[in-house]
Design a protein around this motif. Structure first.
Motif, mmCIF file in Angstrom:
data_model
loop_
_atom_site.group_PDB
_atom_site.id
_atom_site.type_symbol
_atom_site.label_atom_id
_atom_site.label_comp_id
_atom_site.label_asym_id
_atom_site.label_seq_id
_atom_site.Cartn_x
_atom_site.Cartn_y
_atom_site.Cartn_z
ATOM 1 N N VAL A 82 -6.281 6.293 -8.886
ATOM 2 C CA VAL A 82 -6.493 5.029 -9.617
ATOM 3 C C VAL A 82 -5.685 5.041 -10.914
ATOM 4 C CG1 VAL A 82 -8.194 3.601 -10.814
ATOM 5 C CG2 VAL A 82 -8.788 4.636 -8.619
ATOM 6 N N LYS A 83 -5.739 6.134 -11.645
ATOM 7 C CA LYS A 83 -5.031 6.189 -12.924
ATOM 8 C C LYS A 83 -3.523 6.051 -12.763
ATOM 9 C CE LYS A 83 -6.708 10.111 -14.264
ATOM 10 N NZ LYS A 83 -7.065 11.324 -14.982
ATOM 11 N N ASN A 84 -2.991 6.463 -11.620
ATOM 12 C CA ASN A 84 -1.543 6.430 -11.411
ATOM 13 C C ASN A 84 -1.025 5.194 -10.688
ATOM 14 O OD1 ASN A 84 -0.758 9.014 -12.568
ATOM 15 N ND2 ASN A 84 -2.002 9.899 -10.961
ATOM 16 N N LEU A 85 -1.906 4.255 -10.385
ATOM 17 C CA LEU A 85 -1.486 3.074 -9.640
ATOM 18 C C LEU A 85 -0.634 2.100 -10.443
ATOM 19 C CD1 LEU A 85 -4.453 1.888 -7.417
ATOM 20 C CD2 LEU A 85 -2.350 3.006 -6.722
ATOM 21 N N SER A 90 -4.578 -7.607 -0.965
ATOM 22 C CA SER A 90 -4.791 -7.280 -2.376
ATOM 23 C C SER A 90 -3.486 -7.009 -3.105
ATOM 24 C CB SER A 90 -5.681 -6.040 -2.494
ATOM 25 O OG SER A 90 -6.947 -6.283 -1.951
ATOM 26 N N ASP A 91 -3.499 -7.327 -4.401
ATOM 27 C CA ASP A 91 -2.409 -6.911 -5.265
ATOM 28 C C ASP A 91 -2.757 -5.511 -5.796
ATOM 29 O OD1 ASP A 91 -4.418 -7.366 -7.131
ATOM 30 O OD2 ASP A 91 -3.376 -8.972 -8.163
ATOM 31 N N ILE A 99 0.845 -1.201 0.000
ATOM 32 C CA ILE A 99 0.000 0.000 0.000
ATOM 33 C C ILE A 99 0.878 1.247 0.000
ATOM 34 C CG2 ILE A 99 -1.661 1.355 1.344
ATOM 35 C CD1 ILE A 99 -2.850 -1.341 2.280
ATOM 36 N N GLN A 100 1.851 1.287 0.892
ATOM 37 C CA GLN A 100 2.739 2.450 0.977
ATOM 38 C C GLN A 100 3.501 2.665 -0.324
ATOM 39 O OE1 GLN A 100 2.970 4.711 3.385
ATOM 40 N NE2 GLN A 100 1.505 3.665 4.697
ATOM 41 N N LEU A 145 -6.119 -3.252 -5.212
ATOM 42 C CA LEU A 145 -6.116 -1.913 -4.597
ATOM 43 C C LEU A 145 -6.853 -0.922 -5.491
ATOM 44 C CD1 LEU A 145 -2.423 -1.732 -3.280
ATOM 45 C CD2 LEU A 145 -4.497 -2.369 -2.015
ATOM 46 N N ALA A 146 -6.637 -1.031 -6.802
ATOM 47 C CA ALA A 146 -7.342 -0.148 -7.739
ATOM 48 C C ALA A 146 -8.848 -0.362 -7.638
ATOM 49 C CB ALA A 146 -6.860 -0.399 -9.166
#
Length: 173
Positions: free
Chosen positions: A166-169, A52-53, A26-27, A57-58
């Protein structure tokens, strides 16, 4: 006594790693986003994030964004009933309510796209969801006498920020 202390420390370490899950992911993942604190806050509030992977996470963030868009649409619909008799304002609020509903629809579509591994479409739907609130702001701009309410502006910013995260994950691969 010493072996009891070691056993206690070992059990404590195991329990700590089980309850913290993969907080490191997450971090690390959130650091790559423009709104890292928001990302961490949202993901830590969902216990499933620990298992979660990146794609998971997204999806958690998309669920939160969907809830935001839906709540904003509902809020705007309720404002139609409680506002004055200003027909222009009611027209604009109705348009805004529809735009946030479309945003929620786009986010739900992105979840389906993730499930079918159509990541380009998922990304496109998240981008669209972030853009729909602009139509609301623009609707207010068409009528100079109307002031864009802070309550809507705050909700718009929150939705856009979550979509940006979300777009930058990097989950769209």
């Amino acid at each position: 006594m010493t072996s009891s202390l070691y056993m206690f420390l070992l059990i404590s370490l195991i329990l700590t790693s089980l309850t913290n899950g993969d907080a490191g992911l997450i971090q690390t993942t959130c650091k790559t986003t423009k709104y890292a604190d928001l990302c961490v806050s949202i993901l830590h509030s969902d216990p499933t994030s620990l298992n979660s992977d990146t794609k998971g996470l997204a999806l958690i963030l998309i669920r939160v964004a969907t809830a935001n868009a839906t709540a904003t649409s509902t809020f705007l619909s309720s404002q139609l009933l409680t506002t004055t008799n200003d027909t222009t304002l009611k027209t604009v609020l109705k348009e805004c309510s529809h735009m946030y509903a479309f945003s929620g629809d786009a986010l739900r579509a992105s979840v389906q796209d993730f499930a079918s591994e159509s990541y380009d479409y998922a990304y496109m739907h998240v981008m669209a969801a972030a853009d729909y609130p602009n139509a609301c702001r623009n609707a207010f701009r068409r009528y100079p006498k109307l002031i864009y309410p802070q309550a809507i502006a705050s909700r718009e910013d929150e939705l856009k920020h979550i979509c940006d995260v979300v777009k930058n994950l990097g989950a769209f691969q």
